[in-house]
Design an enzyme around this catalytic site. Structure first.
Site, PDB file in Angstrom:
ATOM      1  N   ARG A 182      75.461 101.973  18.598  1.00 24.33           N
ATOM      2  CA  ARG A 182      76.400 102.845  17.888  1.00 24.33           C
ATOM      3  C   ARG A 182      76.691 102.263  16.508  1.00 24.33           C
ATOM      4  O   ARG A 182      76.802 101.049  16.327  1.00 24.33           O
ATOM      5  CB  ARG A 182      77.721 102.983  18.669  1.00 24.33           C
TER       6      ARG A 182
ATOM      7  N   GLU B  91      77.276 109.103   9.815  1.00 22.36           N
ATOM      8  CA  GLU B  91      76.038 109.829  10.093  1.00 22.36           C
ATOM      9  C   GLU B  91      76.232 111.313   9.809  1.00 22.36           C
ATOM     10  O   GLU B  91      77.272 111.869  10.177  1.00 22.36           O
ATOM     11  CB  GLU B  91      75.617 109.620  11.550  1.00 22.36           C
TER      12      GLU B  91
ATOM     13  N   HIS C  67      69.166 108.000  14.130  1.00 21.68           N
ATOM     14  CA  HIS C  67      69.817 108.115  15.438  1.00 21.68           C
ATOM     15  C   HIS C  67      68.948 108.913  16.413  1.00 21.68           C
ATOM     16  O   HIS C  67      69.360 109.949  16.950  1.00 21.68           O
ATOM     17  CB  HIS C  67      71.196 108.750  15.317  1.00 21.68           C
TER      18      HIS C  67
END
Length: 316
Positions: free
Chosen positions: A232, A261, A280
């Site tokens: 994360r 993000e 991601h």
């Protein structure tokens, strides 16, 4: 009146069709809707199945007075305000374990890419260059690997790299030991960052892990060390990471996750030639997406048809 279900962030087509066949539910006809369209649907929504694109915050919850459950098709629930959901009587659940293998494999892929300079080699080849002498890499064999967070994903990483015969140190406040050979627990993060050739992060984003990897820890790393984060964003101090990599104080880093993000176009991290980045995609395999969807479909059916809440995640 049938419960109204919306799946705004995309879903495996076959699973979505299976969900729509449930005569006990009304399912929005498409498995991906824009955030603006979602706002128009929220007043009558009873159940949401989301991934990472939708944030369940005060604004969304205010627009969804009839919402009963949010299922995160994945494991991380940091895009859901679980405390506010609890206050409003909205249940939160996830699909634990469904994408663990994919996330672990992404960490290993980044690890190998850093060790062998593969992305840079590919880039120069496509530029018509032959930079063999500039691309000498390192082996994973017999390296000392530090795993920060030794839950399900951290353990899979240790298993996947075991064929390279590494010495594995792990830091985890819950796990006491490992059955894997050449693996031992340490109780001080400084030992991992100061002694390991590779450090890979596998903790959830929680109040106690946010910013856990500080500049002080990063500056303990060896000059040829590699840092991996496929867990994360927000766990690693990105400002300190930028300085560390810019000054070539470590060899390379491989990151799949970031504090903000999508990564902003003006992020200083983009400048770095010793940072390998991906957007991601740790859980973005066909196999993982099918597994998380399969679990989510089962859970939404269980909740509304059988009054059974599976894999509840409560606020902390």
């Amino acid at each position: 009146m049938k419960p109204f279900i919306v799946v705004p962030d995309g879903f495996d087509k076959s699973l979505f069709e299976e969900l729509k066949k449930n005569s006990n539910l009304e399912v929005h006809p498409t498995s991906k809707v824009s955030q603006d369209e979602l706002k128009t649907l929220l007043p009558k929504v009873n159940g949401l199945i989301i991934r990472s694109a939708t944030t369940v915050n005060a604004e969304l919850l205010e627009l969804a007075p009839n919402l009963k459950i949010v299922i995160r098709a994945g494991e991380g629930t940091d895009n859901i305000d679980k405390t506010l959901c609890a206050a409003k009587g909205v249940k939160v659940a996830n699909t634990p374990g469904a994408n663990n293998n994919s996330a672990a494999e992404q960490a290993v892929a980044l690890m190998m890419s850093c060790l062998r300079n593969t992305p840079f080699a590919n880039k120069t080849m496509h530029e018509g260059k032959w930079e063999k002498n500039a691309l000498t890499g390192l082996e994973l064999w017999k390296k000392k690997v530090g795993i920060v967070g030794f839950g399900r994903i951290g353990q899979i990483v240790a298993k996947r790299i075991s064929g390279f015969e590494p010495e594995v140190l792990f830091f985890d406040p819950v796990m006491e030991k490992s059955d894997l050979a050449n693996t031992r627990k340490v109780t001080d993060l400084k030992e991992i960052f100061s002694t390991c050739d590779i450090v890979t992060i596998h903790t959830p984003l929680l109040p106690q892990t946010k910013g856990m990897v500080t500049g002080e820890l990063l500056n303990l790393m060896k000059k040829d060390a590699i840092l991996i984060n496929a867990a994360r964003g927000g766990i690693v101090d990105e400002e300190a990471l930028y300085t560390l990599l810019k000054d070539k104080k470590i060899r390379c880093a491989g990151f799949d996750v970031f504090a903000t993000e999508p990564l902003p176009a003006d992020s200083k991290l983009i400048e770095l030639d010793n940072l390998i980045m991906s957007p991601h995609v740790g859980a973005s395999t066909e196999e993982a997406q099918f597994r998380v969807g399969e679990m989510a479909v089962h859970q939404i059916n269980e909740f509304f048809v059988n009054n059974n809440l599976l894999n509840e995640v409560k606020g902390k």
